[in-house]
Each structure stands twice: as C-alpha cells, then as structure tokens.
Design a protein around this motif. Structure first.
Motif, PDB file in Angstrom:
ATOM      1  N   PRO A  74       7.206  31.258  34.434  1.00 48.71           N
ATOM      2  CA  PRO A  74       6.416  30.044  34.226  1.00 48.71           C
ATOM      3  C   PRO A  74       5.179  30.350  33.385  1.00 48.71           C
ATOM      4  N   ILE A  75       4.773  29.375  32.620  1.00 51.24           N
ATOM      5  CA  ILE A  75       3.581  29.400  31.755  1.00 51.24           C
ATOM      6  C   ILE A  75       3.760  30.361  30.585  1.00 51.24           C
ATOM      7  N   TYR A  76       4.116  31.629  30.853  1.00 49.06           N
ATOM      8  CA  TYR A  76       4.245  32.629  29.796  1.00 49.06           C
ATOM      9  C   TYR A  76       5.523  32.474  28.978  1.00 49.06           C
ATOM     10  N   GLY A  77       6.533  31.840  29.547  1.00 47.32           N
ATOM     11  CA  GLY A  77       7.820  31.839  28.874  1.00 47.32           C
ATOM     12  C   GLY A  77       8.350  33.249  28.768  1.00 47.32           C
ATOM     13  N   ARG A  78       8.657  33.685  27.550  1.00 49.52           N
ATOM     14  CA  ARG A  78       9.189  35.041  27.346  1.00 49.52           C
ATOM     15  C   ARG A  78       8.114  36.021  26.856  1.00 49.52           C
ATOM     16  N   VAL A  79       6.848  35.587  26.897  1.00 52.21           N
ATOM     17  CA  VAL A  79       5.733  36.481  26.587  1.00 52.21           C
ATOM     18  C   VAL A  79       5.411  37.328  27.808  1.00 52.21           C
ATOM     19  N   ARG A  80       5.098  38.581  27.613  1.00 53.07           N
ATOM     20  CA  ARG A  80       4.789  39.505  28.697  1.00 53.07           C
ATOM     21  C   ARG A  80       3.645  38.958  29.557  1.00 53.07           C
ATOM     22  N   SER A  81       3.793  39.062  30.873  1.00 48.99           N
ATOM     23  CA  SER A  81       2.743  38.628  31.792  1.00 48.99           C
ATOM     24  C   SER A  81       2.085  39.855  32.433  1.00 48.99           C
ATOM     25  N   MET A  82       0.911  39.638  33.002  1.00 48.44           N
ATOM     26  CA  MET A  82       0.222  40.671  33.774  1.00 48.44           C
ATOM     27  C   MET A  82      -0.455  40.000  34.959  1.00 48.44           C
ATOM     28  N   SER A  83      -0.640  40.767  36.037  1.00 50.31           N
ATOM     29  CA  SER A  83      -1.338  40.231  37.201  1.00 50.31           C
ATOM     30  C   SER A  83      -2.383  41.233  37.668  1.00 50.31           C
ATOM     31  N   SER A  84      -3.423  40.724  38.289  1.00 53.32           N
ATOM     32  CA  SER A  84      -4.485  41.592  38.799  1.00 53.32           C
ATOM     33  C   SER A  84      -3.980  42.462  39.936  1.00 53.32           C
ATOM     34  N   ASP A  85      -3.116  41.920  40.768  1.00 49.36           N
ATOM     35  CA  ASP A  85      -2.593  42.710  41.887  1.00 49.36           C
ATOM     36  C   ASP A  85      -1.799  43.910  41.377  1.00 49.36           C
ATOM     37  N   ASN A  86      -0.916  43.681  40.415  1.00 49.19           N
ATOM     38  CA  ASN A  86      -0.139  44.798  39.862  1.00 49.19           C
ATOM     39  C   ASN A  86      -1.048  45.802  39.152  1.00 49.19           C
ATOM     40  N   THR A  87      -2.055  45.282  38.443  1.00 47.56           N
ATOM     41  CA  THR A  87      -2.985  46.175  37.754  1.00 47.56           C
ATOM     42  C   THR A  87      -3.701  47.070  38.757  1.00 47.56           C
ATOM     43  N   ALA A  88      -4.166  46.492  39.859  1.00 47.38           N
ATOM     44  CA  ALA A  88      -4.884  47.269  40.873  1.00 47.38           C
ATOM     45  C   ALA A  88      -3.972  48.287  41.553  1.00 47.38           C
ATOM     46  N   ARG A  89      -2.669  48.018  41.580  1.00 46.46           N
ATOM     47  CA  ARG A  89      -1.740  49.002  42.149  1.00 46.46           C
ATOM     48  C   ARG A  89      -1.456  50.139  41.175  1.00 46.46           C
ATOM     49  N   LEU A 107       1.384  33.499  14.832  1.00 46.07           N
ATOM     50  CA  LEU A 107       2.243  34.094  15.853  1.00 46.07           C
ATOM     51  C   LEU A 107       3.708  33.979  15.449  1.00 46.07           C
ATOM     52  N   PRO A 108       4.544  34.938  15.859  1.00 43.03           N
ATOM     53  CA  PRO A 108       5.968  34.843  15.539  1.00 43.03           C
ATOM     54  C   PRO A 108       6.582  33.545  16.061  1.00 43.03           C
ATOM     55  N   ASP A 109       7.633  33.100  15.417  1.00 45.43           N
ATOM     56  CA  ASP A 109       8.284  31.843  15.806  1.00 45.43           C
ATOM     57  C   ASP A 109       8.694  31.857  17.271  1.00 45.43           C
ATOM     58  N   TRP A 110       9.294  32.968  17.721  1.00 43.84           N
ATOM     59  CA  TRP A 110       9.794  32.992  19.103  1.00 43.84           C
ATOM     60  C   TRP A 110       8.650  32.863  20.105  1.00 43.84           C
ATOM     61  N   VAL A 111       7.476  33.393  19.747  1.00 47.21           N
ATOM     62  CA  VAL A 111       6.315  33.300  20.641  1.00 47.21           C
ATOM     63  C   VAL A 111       5.846  31.855  20.742  1.00 47.21           C
ATOM     64  N   ARG A 112       5.684  31.198  19.597  1.00 47.79           N
ATOM     65  CA  ARG A 112       5.206  29.820  19.623  1.00 47.79           C
ATOM     66  C   ARG A 112       6.204  28.906  20.331  1.00 47.79           C
ATOM     67  N   GLN A 113       7.484  29.147  20.088  1.00 54.92           N
ATOM     68  CA  GLN A 113       8.501  28.308  20.730  1.00 54.92           C
ATOM     69  C   GLN A 113       8.470  28.455  22.243  1.00 54.92           C
ATOM     70  N   THR A 114       8.380  29.697  22.713  1.00 57.36           N
ATOM     71  CA  THR A 114       8.432  29.884  24.165  1.00 57.36           C
ATOM     72  C   THR A 114       7.149  29.425  24.844  1.00 57.36           C
ATOM     73  N   LEU A 115       5.985  29.662  24.229  1.00 60.55           N
ATOM     74  CA  LEU A 115       4.732  29.202  24.827  1.00 60.55           C
ATOM     75  C   LEU A 115       4.656  27.687  24.852  1.00 60.55           C
ATOM     76  N   GLU A 116       5.094  27.060  23.779  1.00 63.62           N
ATOM     77  CA  GLU A 116       5.014  25.604  23.709  1.00 63.62           C
ATOM     78  C   GLU A 116       6.032  24.938  24.629  1.00 63.62           C
ATOM     79  N   SER A 117       7.158  25.598  24.858  1.00 65.86           N
ATOM     80  CA  SER A 117       8.142  25.023  25.782  1.00 65.86           C
ATOM     81  C   SER A 117       7.652  25.066  27.224  1.00 65.86           C
ATOM     82  N   HIS A 118       6.663  25.911  27.502  1.00 66.89           N
ATOM     83  CA  HIS A 118       6.103  26.013  28.865  1.00 66.89           C
ATOM     84  C   HIS A 118       4.690  25.441  28.951  1.00 66.89           C
ATOM     85  N   GLU A 119       4.272  24.718  27.921  1.00 62.76           N
ATOM     86  CA  GLU A 119       2.898  24.232  27.898  1.00 62.76           C
ATOM     87  C   GLU A 119       2.620  23.230  29.010  1.00 62.76           C
TER      88      GLU A 119
END
Length: 496
Positions: A463-478, A354-366
C-alpha cells in the motif's frame, strides 16, 4: 613565456564564449563559485595555465550571493569559513584574491560585468546547478573568451554518454572507462612555483572602491557578522566549521580511525563511522580527487591493482580493502551517478524525471488510505508519531546533516505520510535544501529521488508505495543501533 602548469584536460573544458583571448586586457579572471579550494581544482589549474601562457596577472574572485535559494546564516557561515581559508592560502601566492559577499541582490552580477570588461579570459566552475540548468557565473554574458571547467569528480561529466538508470549500470560504465582518467588528476597546488605577474595595485584599488571586497566579513565569526545581509536569519550556523582545513582534518580522522570499520558499521547511527565529508564536497572545500589520492596513498594502491574481470560489482574492482571499496562506491559511483543525471537531465529536480514504472505505481496508489498525514510544518518541527523519524529531523535542523542511513528512512516516511508523491517530493526538497549543509546538490538530490524509486528496481506491491521500496522505523531499529541516537536527539524542549 612557457607555461609550467599543465592545462586542464580538454574534455573538462567547455567554451561558453568562443572568442580568442583579449590579449590587450588586464588579467585572467577566475570566478570561484563551486570549487571553493586552492588545490586539486581543474578550474584554478586552467586559470593558472592561461595566466602563465599569456603572461597576465590572475585575479581569483570568490563570490557569495544572497540571491541563491535558501540563503541563510547556516549556509553563509559555512561558505565564509571556506573563504577565510582561501584568503590565507592565496596570500602572497602569485594570484590576487578578491572575496565578495553580496550585500544587496544584483551586486555580484554588476561586479562580474565590470570585471569582464577588463579580462583577457574568464574561467568559471562548471557545476550541474539543477536550480538553473546551464547557468554559469551568475548568468553574465561577457563578450570575452569564457571557459567553464569541470572539477566535480573523477569521471569528466562530458565523457558520460547518458543518464544511467541504476548504480549497477553506471558502475559498469565507470569500470570500463574511468581508468584512463585516473592518470590525469588535477594539480594538488597549481600555484606552486607559478611565476605570474602581479595585478597592479591601481586596478585592485579601482575595483575595491566601487565594489569593496569582503575581507572584514569573512574573518568575523561573531553572531552579528551576518545580521546585515538579506538572508534567512532564523536558521543558525551548524556546529561544524567549513573550509579546506576542516575538511582535511575530517579526512585524516576518517582514514586513521574510521575507515577500517566503514564497511561493517557505516549504517549504524550510534557508531557513526562515516567520513562527514559530504558538506565539504558540496561547497567545494575538498575534491574527490584529493580524497581518492589520500585513500590510495594510505592503502598503497596503484592502477595495476584494478581488476579487468569484475564488471558492475560493488567489491573487488579497485583491488582495495572491503572498507575502502565500500567507501569509494559511495564517493565515486553513487555521487557521480547523481552528478551525471543532473548534468544530462534539465528536469533532474522535477517529479516527471522519475522512471515511468515509478510514476505509474506511485500514482496508482495515490488514493490509498494513509494512517498518518502531516503538513510541511509538522514535518519541519518534528511533530510526528515516530520517535526515530523525529530524531532524524532534529539532527537535520540542529546540525545540518542526517546520518545517511536515516536519511533514506526520513524520505521514505515523508512519502508514506504525505497526500501524494508530488507533495512528498516538495516537502523533502524544501526541508533538505533549507537545512542540510549538503542540500542543493546533485548528490543529495539523487538521495531524495532514490526514496521515490529513482536508481532502484521494482519491489513487491505494498500500500501507498506500490512497487517502490518501503522502509519502516521498527525494521531500521532492529537492523542498526539507534539507541544513543534517539537519546541524543530526543525532544527535551530544544527549539524544533
């Protein structure tokens, strides 16, 4: 004797054992292991060319090993369907077809070792196998000329200089360099009109006595046919049929009835206007070249419609309808982006890729609090609080597929509901590769890693995702229609 079938382009051929052909040997050996089809196949085309050039018989050996990870009734049945197709297509075609289903681990390697002793040249499929990078033909090491041939996509893998960080960057590269390769596709039927000497019955009989070919097994679709094989019998076959015939029927249905709606509705599970070709591409039952040709033919396309001005944009470069351009972006850009990454990076399936920025942001929110945490077993059994996620998992378990848009949500929520990104990756790979017909593939691998941030850009902090894109079931259903999908895969007491 002059060969009439052209060789595969040199850029698609890799010498694995750079020796001259053993001209006193008995046959050209093609080991069919990834491109399981008789047409639009550069590897088979190269084997036919060599057989004609050396005036030798061609032996096509298609292997099904029980040693590969996650071997199961589901994956074996789909492969066997394709082998039955190939047996019919190669009957009385000038090449001898030898289907071999391994019934005991190690048998396939012994067969190949025996065949290598009698081969003038060995041709194998050059597939970016991220389980064992660089492994070809079950890791045999013959002392005979051996060529691995790339028939994975429109762009030769050896022509791609780097593992690109995004679809945009790879698309820019393709738009500049792909056109020259579009004019040299594989032969639709390399055995057509090929004048090849036949393999003597004596040789085939000798091989058959020691390693009986599996004609009986590939023609038997009964539940008991797989029971004697050392594979996972807890995962039943998928409801669809494998093989080139089924793949072509799906392609025809897609082009005739679904393509025009693809750009607008491809993300809607209830409408399901997708092609359904991903498993067939993974098993090599159909080629992206054939799909591209059929699409081009339907849209009366020619290379002079390519735009010289558009660089990196998803639409407009091909000079096709918006629906066709959207489909080609998935088939060519996204699929071959993943293949290139797996081909060029031996760590493609590891978290560290994974790119450095991805690992850094995910691990900072682990250590961020998780509102829900589930072990692998709960994910596998679709025992979460989220009905839409559960429905997607049930589709995977029952049918061996997940609608592409829901697969993104599926992976994002596993990231959110796991103790950390490494555990989430392990769970995604386990479930996808065990149940999905298109699992264990560079394209599905890149889809999983996209859920963790590969090929994407930074987004606002969460939270949790850091700067990685998030998705939710509610938004998906909309955003997309899922009511029928939820009803279809509701838990009504069915297993898992």
């Amino acid at each position: 004797m002059a060969a009439s079938t052209l060789p595969a382009p040199a850029i698609r051929c890799r010498e694995l054992c750079d020796l001259p052909p053993a001209e006193s040997a008995d046959f050209i050996l093609y080991i069919m292991s990834a491109f399981r089809r008789t047409g639009w196949n550069f590897a088979l085309q190269q084997a036919v060319y060599l057989a004609q050039d050396l005036n030798k018989p061609l032996l096509v050996v298609e292997l099904l090993s029980c040693s590969m990870p996650f071997s199961s009734n589901r994956l074996h049945r789909f492969t066997l369907d394709g082998m039955a197709d190939n047996a019919r297509r190669l009957k009385n075609r000038g090449a001898r077809y030898y289907p071999y289903v391994e019934r005991q681990k190690g048998q396939a390697a012994k067969l190949l070792g025996r065949l290598a002793q009698k081969a003038c040249v060995i041709v194998s499929d050059d597939f970016p196998n991220y389980y064992a990078p660089g492994e070809q033909a079950l890791n045999i090491q013959p002392r005979v000329s051996t060529i691995a041939v790339d028939s994975n996509g429109l762009m030769p893998l050896n022509a791609i200089p780097q593992a690109y960080p995004s679809a945009y960057a790879f698309r820019r590269f393709l738009q500049k360099h792909l056109p020259v390769h579009l004019v040299s596709p594989p032969h639709p039927d390399p055995l057509k009109d090929a004048a090849l000497p036949m393999l003597p019955d004596r040789l085939f009989r000798d091989l058959s006595e020691e390693f009986p070919p599996s004609f009986d097994l590939i023609g038997d679709r009964s539940d008991s046919a797989l029971s004697s094989l050392p594979i996972d019998h807890s995962i039943p076959p998928a409801p669809c049929t494998g093989g080139t015939t089924s793949a072509r029927l799906r392609l025809t249905r897609f082009l005739d009835h679904r393509l025009e709606m693809y750009a607008q509705y491809r993300n809607h599970p209830d409408l399901d206007v997708t092609s359904g070709l991903s498993p067939y591409l993974h098993f090599g039952h159909i080629s992206s070249h054939e799909i591209f040709f059929r699409l081009s033919e339907a849209q009366q396309w020619s290379p002079d419609r390519l735009s010289p001005e558009i660089r990196g944009r998803r639409e407009g470069w091909w000079g096709l309808s918006p629906a066709a351009e959207a489909f080609l972006d998935q088939l060519v850009t996204w699929r071959e982006l993943g293949y290139a990454f797996a081909f060029l990076r031996e760590d493609a399936a590891r978290y560290e890729s994974l790119p450095d920025w991805v690992r850094q942001t995910l691990e900072s929110h682990e250590q961020d609090p998780r509102p829900w945490l589930y072990p692998l077993e709960d994910f596998e059994q679709a025992r979460t609080h989220d009905p839409l996620w559960n429905a997607a998992q049930r589709q995977l378990v029952r049918e061996g597929i997940i609608h592409n848009y829901l697969r993104m949500l599926w992976g994002k929520k596993i990231l959110e509901w796991s103790a950390g990104p490494r555990q989430a990756l392990s769970i995604m790979l386990e479930l996808n590769d065990r149940y999905a017909l298109d699992g264990r593939n560079p394209n599905s691998l890149s889809g999983i890693f996209w859920c963790l941030g590969r090929f994407d850009r930074p987004w606002p902090q969460r939270p949790i995702y850091g700067r990685v894109r998030s998705m939710s079931s509610d938004n998906t259903a909309r955003k997309v229609s899922v009511e029928k999908f939820l009803s279809r895969f509701a838990n009504r007491g069915a297993k898992k």
